[in-house]
Design a protein around this motif. Structure first.
Motif, PDB file in Angstrom:
ATOM      1  N   VAL A   1       0.842  -1.197   0.000  1.00 26.14           N
ATOM      2  CA  VAL A   1       0.000   0.000   0.000  1.00 26.14           C
ATOM      3  C   VAL A   1       0.880   1.250   0.000  1.00 26.14           C
ATOM      4  O   VAL A   1       0.690   2.174  -0.811  1.00 26.14           O
ATOM      5  CB  VAL A   1      -0.936   0.009   1.228  1.00 26.14           C
ATOM      6  CG1 VAL A   1      -1.732   1.316   1.284  1.00 26.14           C
ATOM      7  CG2 VAL A   1      -1.885  -1.185   1.181  1.00 26.14           C
TER       8      VAL A   1
ATOM      9  N   SER B   1      -5.220   9.265  -0.670  1.00 26.14           N
ATOM     10  CA  SER B   1      -5.309   8.074   0.190  1.00 26.14           C
ATOM     11  C   SER B   1      -6.749   7.724   0.527  1.00 26.14           C
ATOM     12  O   SER B   1      -7.039   6.574   0.880  1.00 26.14           O
ATOM     13  CB  SER B   1      -4.499   8.287   1.474  1.00 26.14           C
ATOM     14  OG  SER B   1      -5.012   9.367   2.233  1.00 26.14           O
TER      15      SER B   1
ATOM     16  N   LEU C   1     -10.454   3.714  -5.015  1.00 25.90           N
ATOM     17  CA  LEU C   1      -9.943   2.876  -6.095  1.00 25.90           C
ATOM     18  C   LEU C   1      -8.445   3.033  -6.355  1.00 25.90           C
ATOM     19  O   LEU C   1      -7.708   2.045  -6.416  1.00 25.90           O
ATOM     20  CB  LEU C   1     -10.717   3.169  -7.381  1.00 25.90           C
ATOM     21  CG  LEU C   1     -10.399   2.279  -8.585  1.00 25.90           C
ATOM     22  CD1 LEU C   1     -10.704   0.816  -8.271  1.00 25.90           C
ATOM     23  CD2 LEU C   1     -11.178   2.737  -9.815  1.00 25.90           C
TER      24      LEU C   1
ATOM     25  N   CYS D   1      -5.830   1.305  -4.040  1.00 25.06           N
ATOM     26  CA  CYS D   1      -5.941  -0.158  -4.161  1.00 25.06           C
ATOM     27  C   CYS D   1      -5.262  -0.636  -5.447  1.00 25.06           C
ATOM     28  O   CYS D   1      -4.530  -1.638  -5.434  1.00 25.06           O
ATOM     29  CB  CYS D   1      -7.408  -0.583  -4.157  1.00 25.06           C
ATOM     30  SG  CYS D   1      -8.269  -0.309  -2.600  1.00 25.06           S
TER      31      CYS D   1
ATOM     32  N   ALA E   1      -1.475  -0.453  -5.039  1.00 25.39           N
ATOM     33  CA  ALA E   1      -0.937  -1.531  -4.208  1.00 25.39           C
ATOM     34  C   ALA E   1      -0.896  -2.850  -4.970  1.00 25.39           C
ATOM     35  O   ALA E   1       0.109  -3.571  -4.947  1.00 25.39           O
ATOM     36  CB  ALA E   1      -1.768  -1.669  -2.938  1.00 25.39           C
ATOM     37  N   VAL E   2      -1.980  -3.185  -5.641  1.00 23.83           N
ATOM     38  CA  VAL E   2      -2.041  -4.433  -6.399  1.00 23.83           C
ATOM     39  C   VAL E   2      -1.046  -4.402  -7.561  1.00 23.83           C
ATOM     40  O   VAL E   2      -0.390  -5.408  -7.858  1.00 23.83           O
ATOM     41  CB  VAL E   2      -3.473  -4.695  -6.907  1.00 23.83           C
ATOM     42  CG1 VAL E   2      -3.510  -5.907  -7.842  1.00 23.83           C
ATOM     43  CG2 VAL E   2      -4.414  -4.918  -5.723  1.00 23.83           C
TER      44      VAL E   2
ATOM     45  N   SER F   1      -2.650  -9.467  -2.207  1.00 23.28           N
ATOM     46  CA  SER F   1      -3.510  -8.445  -2.822  1.00 23.28           C
ATOM     47  C   SER F   1      -4.768  -8.227  -1.999  1.00 23.28           C
ATOM     48  O   SER F   1      -5.225  -7.083  -1.837  1.00 23.28           O
ATOM     49  CB  SER F   1      -3.872  -8.855  -4.252  1.00 23.28           C
ATOM     50  OG  SER F   1      -2.724  -8.895  -5.080  1.00 23.28           O
TER      51      SER F   1
ATOM     52  N   ALA G   1      -3.739  -6.225   0.955  1.00 24.76           N
ATOM     53  CA  ALA G   1      -3.443  -4.856   0.534  1.00 24.76           C
ATOM     54  C   ALA G   1      -4.711  -4.041   0.314  1.00 24.76           C
ATOM     55  O   ALA G   1      -4.781  -2.868   0.704  1.00 24.76           O
ATOM     56  CB  ALA G   1      -2.599  -4.882  -0.745  1.00 24.76           C
ATOM     57  N   VAL G   2      -5.711  -4.636  -0.291  1.00 29.57           N
ATOM     58  CA  VAL G   2      -6.969  -3.918  -0.559  1.00 29.57           C
ATOM     59  C   VAL G   2      -7.638  -3.510   0.751  1.00 29.57           C
ATOM     60  O   VAL G   2      -8.069  -2.358   0.914  1.00 29.57           O
ATOM     61  CB  VAL G   2      -7.916  -4.783  -1.413  1.00 29.57           C
ATOM     62  CG1 VAL G   2      -9.319  -4.187  -1.425  1.00 29.57           C
ATOM     63  CG2 VAL G   2      -7.380  -4.906  -2.839  1.00 29.57           C
TER      64      VAL G   2
ATOM     65  N   CYS H   1      -6.183  -3.122   3.682  1.00 31.45           N
ATOM     66  CA  CYS H   1      -5.343  -2.114   4.325  1.00 31.45           C
ATOM     67  C   CYS H   1      -5.539  -0.748   3.690  1.00 31.45           C
ATOM     68  O   CYS H   1      -5.644   0.272   4.377  1.00 31.45           O
ATOM     69  CB  CYS H   1      -3.871  -2.528   4.239  1.00 31.45           C
ATOM     70  SG  CYS H   1      -3.396  -3.895   5.310  1.00 31.45           S
ATOM     71  N   SER H   2      -5.604  -0.718   2.356  1.00 31.67           N
ATOM     72  CA  SER H   2      -5.771   0.538   1.643  1.00 31.67           C
ATOM     73  C   SER H   2      -7.117   1.187   1.950  1.00 31.67           C
ATOM     74  O   SER H   2      -7.191   2.388   2.235  1.00 31.67           O
ATOM     75  CB  SER H   2      -5.626   0.292   0.138  1.00 31.67           C
ATOM     76  OG  SER H   2      -5.783   1.500  -0.575  1.00 31.67           O
ATOM     77  N   LEU H   3      -8.162   0.386   1.912  1.00 33.06           N
ATOM     78  CA  LEU H   3      -9.497   0.932   2.173  1.00 33.06           C
ATOM     79  C   LEU H   3      -9.623   1.476   3.597  1.00 33.06           C
ATOM     80  O   LEU H   3     -10.314   2.466   3.834  1.00 33.06           O
ATOM     81  CB  LEU H   3     -10.554  -0.154   1.934  1.00 33.06           C
ATOM     82  CG  LEU H   3     -10.745  -0.598   0.479  1.00 33.06           C
ATOM     83  CD1 LEU H   3     -11.721  -1.760   0.396  1.00 33.06           C
ATOM     84  CD2 LEU H   3     -11.223   0.565  -0.391  1.00 33.06           C
TER      85      LEU H   3
END
Length: 451
Positions: free
Chosen positions: A105, A137, A141, A144, A147-148, A354, A357-358, A360-362
């Motif tokens: 992320v 941040s 979208l 995410c 990060a991916v 992934s 990561a999604v 964590c990002s959200l």
């Protein structure tokens, strides 16, 4: 396994293994920790911790990895008849997987800031830069996808194998990283008032020392060298029998430390030249430093633009050298334990990381309600790994090698089957049996707030 592969050269070993340690922890965390703990006095203690405690820790993971010649879980399980030690390998694999998930992320943010620097979107006052970070941040979208994308970039290096993937990428990325770092250091040190920052980093004031500073320096040393993640153990499983473990450990510690010091020389002079102390924590990279570079080079906007682009390119390269190693840990595990082709094993880990990561990002903005034990998912993963899993993994590894692995195996690996002099072997064994476990345990208690 016959198709595991091996590193092709000593240079490849040093660059790949050092690259696993060199990352945002060196370029962001070390200057921040140094600024927060008194400057040069912290640096002196940090250097002592690296060479008296970090190097024995590196050698210990090397011994486990090379003798086991397998993924971390299998390697730990193969060195002793005492059951249960395989769990240390599982712990390292789980730790590295979680770290890769949330680390990606931040790496994705670096990618975004590299693009923003290239396109000139970071030009503006402090309020604009701060609002830019918050807006980006909080997007549901873009972070995410970043990060991916970073995990996929890592995936396509790892899937090519040891020599053609990891070693080749390390030989390319590490020299570029060093070159960028040196250029920015030179530019930073030429600024008006920059010597105050150099003095802060290199002229110790030992009145700043305290028990807390000692423990913070010790914790940063282990964090910086990636001890407790099974990374060094996994990479050592690809070493040849001729690899000098002690010499490699010293070379890696020296390179890692050099990059950390250069990072301080990059950030402190620029920060002091505009009256900013770089102890801003997580906001340093994405809020404070863009303004520092902009103010420091205000009379030379073109140079300021170039330095900003180079800085975020540096962060991307540093993050990539670390994510490659973390991805390889899980890939090797799934490849060998599931008897899956390397490509399929890599995709398994890519998918798992992934997902992490999604979430964590959200949790960082778009979905602030995503919380675990009162913390955002990214913050929880960071705290869980840094304060609990990493110290525990390093602590158990020292106990394992020092007390449970048969000593003829430790001595044989240390001396390459008796072909090398056992220089400092007794000092190493004493350190890994007594000094390292005690110090790591103290760091663990400090993280918990007990001392």
């Amino acid at each position: 396994m016959a198709d595991r592969g091996h590193f092709g050269s000593r240079l490849g070993i040093v660059l790949a293994t050092a690259g696993s340690a060199v990352g945002l922890g060196n370029i962001w965390r070390f200057p921040y920790m140094t600024g927060h703990n008194g400057g040069a006095a912290f640096l002196m203690v940090y250097l002592v911790c690296i060479f008296l405690l970090g190097i024995p820790g590196i050698i210990s993971e090397f011994i486990v990895g090379r003798h086991g010649s397998a993924n971390a879980a299998r390697a730990y399980g193969s060195l002793t008849k005492v059951r249960g030690w395989r769990i240390v390998g599982y712990l390292g694999i789980l730790t590295s997987t979680i770290i890769l998930g949330f680390y990606a992320v931040v790496a994705g943010w670096c990618l975004q800031y590299l693009f923003a620097s290239l396109t000139g979107h970071l030009q503006g006052d402090a309020d604009y830069v701060a609002s830019y970070f918050v807006e980006f941040s909080s997007d549901p979208l873009k972070p995410c996808l970043g990060a991916v994308a970073f995990i996929l970039l890592t995936h396509f290096v790892v899937v090519r194998g040891i020599r053609n993937g990891i070693e080749r990428a390390s030989k390319l990325l590490m020299p570029i990283l060093l070159l960028l770092l040196v250029i920015i250091v030179i530019a930073s040190c030429m600024l008006p008032g920059a010597m105050k920052g150099v003095e802060f980093l290199l002229k110790p004031d030992f009145s700043k020392l305290s028990g807390s500073v000692l423990l913070e320096a010790l914790g940063q040393a282990f964090f910086s060298l990636s001890l407790g993640t099974a990374c060094l153990c996994t990479y050592a499983s690809y070493f040849s029998r001729q690899t000098h473990l002690g010499r490699s450990a010293v070379q890696i510690a020296l390179l890692d430390t050099m990059i950390a010091i250069l990072s301080g020389l990059m950030i402190f002079p620029a920060a002091f030249s505009v009256g900013v102390t770089p102890d801003a924590g997580p906001s340093l990279i994405f809020i404070t430093l863009p303004n520092v570079f902009q103010q420091a080079f205000s009379s030379m906007p073109v140079i300021g633009y170039v330095i900003s682009v180079m800085f975020y390119a540096l962060l991307v390269f540093a993050a990539l050298t670390s994510t490659i190693s973390m991805h390889e840990i899980g890939t090797a595990f799934f490849h060998e334990e599931l008897h899956a082709p390397r490509k399929r094993a890599a995709w398994v880990l890519t998918f798992v990381c992934s997902i992490i990561a999604v979430f964590c990002s959200l949790s960082m903005g778009a979905c602030p309600g995503l919380r675990v034990m009162g913390l955002g998912v990214l913050e929880f993963c960071d705290k869980l790994t840094a304060q609990y899993m990493l110290p525990l993994g390093a602590f158990l590894t020292c106990l394992f090698v020092g007390w449970f692995v048969p000593q003829h195996i430790v001595h044989s690996e240390y001396t390459n089957d008796g072909t090398l002099h056992a220089t400092f072997y007794r000092a190493y064994l004493f350190s890994v049996r007594f000094i390292c476990p005690i110090c790591i345990f103290m760091v663990f208690l400090h993280q918990l707030g007990v001392i």
